[in-house]
Design an enzyme around this catalytic site. Structure first.
Site, PDB file in Angstrom:
ATOM      1  N   ILE A   1     -28.553  31.338 112.556  1.00  0.00           N
ATOM      2  CA  ILE A   1     -27.372  30.835 113.462  1.00  0.00           C
ATOM      3  C   ILE A   1     -26.225  30.026 112.891  1.00  0.00           C
ATOM      4  O   ILE A   1     -26.730  29.187 112.380  1.00  0.00           O
ATOM      5  CB  ILE A   1     -28.170  30.013 114.725  1.00  0.00           C
ATOM      6  CG1 ILE A   1     -29.114  30.810 115.223  1.00  0.00           C
ATOM      7  CG2 ILE A   1     -27.117  29.585 115.708  1.00  0.00           C
ATOM      8  CD1 ILE A   1     -29.906  30.277 116.319  1.00  0.00           C
TER       9      ILE A   1
ATOM     10  N   THR B   1     -26.357  26.234 111.080  1.00  0.00           N
ATOM     11  CA  THR B   1     -27.067  26.253 109.584  1.00  0.00           C
ATOM     12  C   THR B   1     -26.055  26.379 108.697  1.00  0.00           C
ATOM     13  O   THR B   1     -25.080  27.480 108.386  1.00  0.00           O
ATOM     14  CB  THR B   1     -27.665  27.752 109.446  1.00  0.00           C
ATOM     15  OG1 THR B   1     -28.550  28.098 110.671  1.00  0.00           O
ATOM     16  CG2 THR B   1     -28.408  28.110 108.230  1.00  0.00           C
TER      17      THR B   1
ATOM     18  N   HIS C   1     -26.501  26.463 105.703  1.00  0.00           N
ATOM     19  CA  HIS C   1     -26.974  27.561 104.349  1.00  0.00           C
ATOM     20  C   HIS C   1     -26.219  28.750 104.860  1.00  0.00           C
ATOM     21  O   HIS C   1     -26.555  29.801 104.082  1.00  0.00           O
ATOM     22  CB  HIS C   1     -28.270  27.587 104.023  1.00  0.00           C
ATOM     23  CG  HIS C   1     -29.013  26.303 103.771  1.00  0.00           C
ATOM     24  ND1 HIS C   1     -28.691  24.991 104.582  1.00  0.00           N
ATOM     25  CD2 HIS C   1     -29.633  26.081 102.753  1.00  0.00           C
ATOM     26  CE1 HIS C   1     -29.629  24.251 103.730  1.00  0.00           C
ATOM     27  NE2 HIS C   1     -30.156  24.756 103.050  1.00  0.00           N
TER      28      HIS C   1
HETATM   29  C1  DLZ Z   1     -33.054  26.135 105.389  1.00  0.00           C
HETATM   30  C2  DLZ Z   1     -32.575  27.101 106.514  1.00  0.00           C
HETATM   31  C3  DLZ Z   1     -31.779  26.875 107.510  1.00  0.00           C
HETATM   32  C4  DLZ Z   1     -30.894  25.772 107.270  1.00  0.00           C
HETATM   33  N1  DLZ Z   1     -31.764  27.666 108.575  1.00  0.00           N
HETATM   34  C5  DLZ Z   1     -32.379  28.783 108.701  1.00  0.00           C
HETATM   35  C6  DLZ Z   1     -31.888  29.969 109.716  1.00  0.00           C
HETATM   36  O1  DLZ Z   1     -31.212  29.508 110.771  1.00  0.00           O
HETATM   37  N2  DLZ Z   1     -32.798  30.800 109.689  1.00  0.00           N
HETATM   38  C7  DLZ Z   1     -33.756  31.182 108.651  1.00  0.00           C
HETATM   39  O2  DLZ Z   1     -34.180  32.285 108.867  1.00  0.00           O
HETATM   40  N3  DLZ Z   1     -33.714  30.351 107.814  1.00  0.00           N
HETATM   41  C8  DLZ Z   1     -33.221  29.291 107.775  1.00  0.00           C
HETATM   42  N4  DLZ Z   1     -33.525  28.441 106.571  1.00  0.00           N
HETATM   43  C9  DLZ Z   1     -34.548  28.484 105.700  1.00  0.00           C
HETATM   44  C10 DLZ Z   1     -34.198  29.566 104.704  1.00  0.00           C
HETATM   45  O3  DLZ Z   1     -34.189  30.881 105.184  1.00  0.00           O
HETATM   46  C11 DLZ Z   1     -35.392  29.509 103.195  1.00  0.00           C
HETATM   47  O4  DLZ Z   1     -36.690  29.685 104.095  1.00  0.00           O
HETATM   48  C12 DLZ Z   1     -35.300  28.179 102.790  1.00  0.00           C
HETATM   49  O5  DLZ Z   1     -34.018  27.980 102.191  1.00  0.00           O
HETATM   50  C13 DLZ Z   1     -36.411  28.126 101.680  1.00  0.00           C
HETATM   51  O6  DLZ Z   1     -36.018  29.254 100.515  1.00  0.00           O
END
Ligand code: DLZ
Length: 143
Positions: free
Chosen positions: A70, A74, A76
């Site tokens: 999202i 997020t 990241h």
């Molecule tokens: C860390 C993270 C964040 C902030 N947001 C999401 C998200 O919205 N959807 C998702 O599927 N995963 C998120 N993650 C986790 C990352 O995909 C991953 O699992 C971590 O960075 C560890 O590698």
């Protein structure tokens, strides 16, 4: 045909609805329950390796990757989306196997829910139909 579904555990309310939509569609079009194999990964970033581990088994006609990232929640967002879209594209080419991008990238949770059995349908269904079509195309062209 045999299918693997790799499901991210982030935003599980949405990923479970997408998974259920994908699974039900595969069953509706003739897959048996034992020919749909599920594995979870912690987040969408891990979908690529999860799918690669399934592809290495050489048991599946297609692999569906399901996740939700999202944008508004997020930091990241770009890193994860770029990595997983590139990773999944590479797997399609590396294994000559349909690996389907069933990852939602909405701005809000509501937009995600709208696409996971809400007003905009269920993108899990669409991912399953894409998997069936691509697996059938591969079989036809390789016959
Ligand atoms: C860390 C993270 C964040 C902030 N947001 C999401 C998200 O919205 N959807 C998702 O599927 N995963 C998120 N993650 C986790 C990352 O995909 C991953 O699992 C971590 O960075 C560890 O590698």
């Amino acid at each position: 045909m045999r299918f693997a579904i790799v499901v991210s555990e982030w935003n599980t309310e949405v990923t479970e609805a997408l998974y259920n939509g994908a699974r039900e569609t595969l069953l509706k079009f003739g897959a048996s329950a034992t020919d749909v194999v599920r594995r979870n990964v912690p987040g969408s970033f891990e979908l690529t390796l999860g799918a690669q581990l399934m592809a290495e088994r050489h048991e599946f006609d297609a692999i569906i990757c399901i996740g939700v990232v999202i944008q508004g929640e997020t930091k990241h967002f770009d890193f994860i989306c770029d990595a997983v879209s590139k990773g999944i594209t590479d797997l399609n080419m590396k294994y000559n196997l349909p690996v389907i991008f069933g990852v939602l990238t909405p701005n809000t949770m509501q937009q995600a829910l709208d696409r996971a059995g809400g007003v905009h349908g269920n993108k899990g269904d669409e991912a399953a139909i894409t998997a069936i079509k691509m697996a059938a195309l591969k079989k036809e062209l390789e016959a």
